[in-house]
Scaffold this active site. Structure first.
Site, short mmCIF file in Angstrom:
data_model
loop_
_atom_site.label_atom_id
_atom_site.label_comp_id
_atom_site.label_asym_id
_atom_site.label_seq_id
_atom_site.Cartn_x
_atom_site.Cartn_y
_atom_site.Cartn_z
N LYS A 86 0.80 -1.23 0.00
CA LYS A 86 0.00 0.00 0.00
C LYS A 86 0.84 1.28 0.00
O LYS A 86 0.44 2.29 -0.58
CB LYS A 86 -0.93 0.01 1.22
N GLU A 108 -9.76 5.76 3.22
CA GLU A 108 -10.56 4.65 3.72
C GLU A 108 -9.63 3.46 3.91
O GLU A 108 -8.56 3.40 3.29
CB GLU A 108 -11.68 4.31 2.73
N SER A 375 1.47 -9.68 -0.98
CA SER A 375 1.18 -8.25 -0.88
C SER A 375 1.37 -7.67 0.51
O SER A 375 1.48 -6.45 0.66
CB SER A 375 -0.25 -7.98 -1.35
#
Length: 396
Positions: A86, A108, A375
């Site tokens: 991210k 969010e 990830s």
């Protein structure tokens, strides 16, 4: 040629009139930034010096030998600063916010990793930050809530609706509509109105570009398959972007099957949804016959979203990528396997992609390379996983 912001019939800008101006401003600013060598230099410098890129690839020798088939290779986004992919995107968007003169960041988050990554870059750049998170996700991802607060972000627990990622995104959009003059909305995935799907993909394509170079350097060739989990789909789109022009590389997205598609308790929008509009874009959605959004379910908070990035829908339609489904039990089993065979604790989101590779590996020759995007890391999921196992009488 497709209209800008569209992927076939998908994408676009389906938003209130009050947001059209801010979106046009954002698209123009991003178009300029993409062409600015100084912006790109600063982005790459922070990725290298602060995030610790490039992230390595790791061959799963023991797991692959145990399965007796293809070789599983991990792209190690779990080793980034903050523990997931991210941060690649939040750095890019925060630098763009700074370039545009915005003073405040909002975001969010579902599993909390995007919230942590946004709070991290807000602290790095000296900007106030507020994060919207579903109340259910606040409970099951409490370590990440504490991390966000430690970094100086204010976390809003959203009780409305299903109290998960969809509802957090609704509240963040409401905030942005009210405060768009000084606020930058950092969307965490390749969803939402144009230019977000393009922008997030571009900031995340560092994953695929690195992995492509690394496979050529290590194996002398490209992987046979590139596999990644798909909720909104940013980590998958980042991986796929590096291989889109390499037709010999099969692209595989893995959706959250929850308790199975027939049960109705899942988050597989491509495999179990229909065309509709959500959060400013036309995409495949989990919805009723009259267009009401269906509550999703997954053991993984980060995949618990009723829509998917529009580019994924397009890649599915044209046959460039295939999208499979992994259920909760399969993801939990894959989580255990990676822990015990390789000493790596994966995020529950990533465990879905790993489970798909584990399914495929025994049916393929040893020389086949299955590249899995790991990830994120699984620290955040430990309490949730132990509760899941306890409820089902499984061993820890």
């Amino acid at each position: 040629m497709q209209p800008k912001g569209h992927f076939g019939v998908y994408g676009g800008q389906y938003v209130a009139e009050t947001l059209m101006g801010p979106l046009q401003e954002l698209a123009a600013a991003y178009d300029e930034a993409k062409k600015d060598p100084e912006f790109q230099r600063e982005f790459q410098e922070i990725l290298h010096d602060y995030v610790g890129r490039e992230s390595p690839i790791t061959v799963c020798k023991r797991l692959s030998a145990h399965l007796g088939g293809a070789t599983i290779v991990l792209k190690r986004e779990d080793l980034n600063h903050t523990g997931a992919h991210k941060v690649n995107n939040t750095i890019g968007q925060a630098l763009l916010a700074k370039r545009m003169g915005k003073k405040r960041l909002i975001a969010e988050t579902g599993a909390g990793m995007h919230g942590v990554a946004t709070a991290t870059v807000a602290a790095l750049l000296g900007m106030p930050c507020e994060v919207y998170m579903g109340a259910i996700d606040v409970k099951r991802q409490s370590p990440n809530v504490e991390r966000m607060q430690m970094l100086g972000a204010k976390v809003h627990a959203i009780e409305e609706g299903s109290a998960t990622l969809k509802d957090a995104m609704n509240e963040a959009l409401r905030d942005w509509v009210t405060n768009c003059d000084d606020t930058f909305y950092v969307i965490g995935t390749v969803a939402g109105p144009y230019p977000y799907p393009d922008m997030v993909r571009d900031f995340q394509r560092v994953i695929g570009d690195e992995a492509r170079r690394q496979c050529l350097a290590k194996f002398g060739r490209l992987p046979d398959q590139a596999i990644a989990c798909v909720g909104g789909g940013s980590n998958a789109m980042g991986l796929f972007a590096g291989f889109l022009d390499d037709k010999e590389v099969k692209l595989v997205g893995v959706e959250a099957g929850g308790k199975g598609i027939p049960s109705g308790e899942h988050a597989a929008s491509i495999n179990g949804g229909r065309l509709g509009v959500l959060h400013g874009a036309k995409t495949m959605l989990l919805q009723t016959d009259v267009g009401n959004i269906i509550d999703t379910y997954s053991v993984s908070a980060g995949l618990d979203y009723p829509g998917v990035g529009p580019e994924h829908c397009y890649l599915h339609d044209i046959g460039r990528a295939e999208y499979s489904v992994i259920c909760d039990d399969e993801a939990i089993a894959a989580f255990d396997d990676l822990c015990r065979f390789e000493g790596i604790i994966p995020a529950m989101e990533s465990s879905h992609a790993l489970a798909e590779a584990i399914k495929r590996a025994p049916t393929l020759p040893k020389e086949t390379i299955l590249l899995v995007n790991l990830s994120g890391r699984g620290d955040k999921d430990m309490e949730n996983i132990m509760a899941y196992k306890k409820a089902r009488g499984l061993k820890g």
